[in-house]
Design a protein around this motif. Structure first.
Motif, short mmCIF file in Angstrom:
data_model
loop_
_atom_site.label_atom_id
_atom_site.label_comp_id
_atom_site.label_asym_id
_atom_site.label_seq_id
_atom_site.Cartn_x
_atom_site.Cartn_y
_atom_site.Cartn_z
N GLY A 29 -80.55 -59.37 -23.62
CA GLY A 29 -81.71 -60.84 -24.55
C GLY A 29 -81.32 -62.72 -24.37
O GLY A 29 -80.61 -62.19 -23.75
N ILE A 30 -81.74 -62.60 -24.85
CA ILE A 30 -81.65 -64.11 -23.90
C ILE A 30 -81.35 -65.25 -25.62
O ILE A 30 -82.42 -65.18 -26.30
N GLU A 31 -80.92 -66.08 -25.29
CA GLU A 31 -80.56 -67.62 -25.93
C GLU A 31 -81.86 -68.84 -26.31
O GLU A 31 -81.75 -68.94 -25.09
N LEU A 32 -82.56 -68.61 -26.92
CA LEU A 32 -83.82 -69.36 -27.03
C LEU A 32 -84.17 -70.90 -28.18
O LEU A 32 -83.84 -69.90 -29.05
N PHE A 33 -84.30 -71.66 -27.79
CA PHE A 33 -85.29 -72.53 -28.66
C PHE A 33 -86.95 -72.03 -28.38
O PHE A 33 -87.05 -71.23 -28.46
#
Length: 155
Positions: A29-33
């Motif tokens: 997964g990736i931490e995004l805004f």
């Protein structure tokens, strides 16, 4: 109730397949805004010179350019910022051991939507030498020639 999982590719790193032998792939997964997700939906992502590294037990991805959302304002983030990837600690430690000992590197291969979540496929890769690149290019060209020839016969 079973959840439908649709996979829509937002970006691919084709250069990685040219420069590396991909030994294994992992999903993270990736931490995004919010505005970054909207830009990814618009497929304004460049993964050409990106790579991953492990620092203090966490996995990070750098070199990925996610263009600022055109309708965003002050909420737009830096397009080249370092992004944290989300994986289980056990998997990260396994990758850390392989990268440290055996000369592997971690390269993001593609970014895609799995349902409504953005996922990144990471490859555990070994670098190719120039003669390996020429050899794989020659094989691709030979396969293209065979396809072209058999297509002409079937008419």
């Amino acid at each position: 109730m079973a959840e439908k999982t649709s996979e829509r590719i937002a970006a691919q790193n084709k250069k990685a397949y040219h420069d590396y032998f991909v030994e294994e792939t992992y999903e993270a997964g990736i931490e995004l805004f919010g505005t970054e997700v909207k830009s990814i939906r618009a497929a304004t992502v460049n993964m050409k010179d990106s790579y991953c590294y492990i620092e203090k037990g966490e996995l990070f991805m750098t070199g990925v350019h996610i263009s600022p959302y055109e309708k965003g304002n002050v909420f737009n983030k830096d397009p080249l910022r370092v992004r944290r990837l989300l994986m289980h600690k056990k998997e990260i430690m396994k990758l850390f051991g392989l990268v440290g000992k055996e000369g592997f590197t971690l390269v993001p291969l593609k970014m895609y939507f799995s349902g409504s979540k953005v996922k990144v496929q990471i490859g555990l890769c070994k670098g190719k030498k120039n003669y390996d690149k020429r050899d794989s290019e020659a094989k691709k060209q030979a396969n293209r020639d065979i396809e072209r020839y058999t297509k002409g016969i079937n008419r």
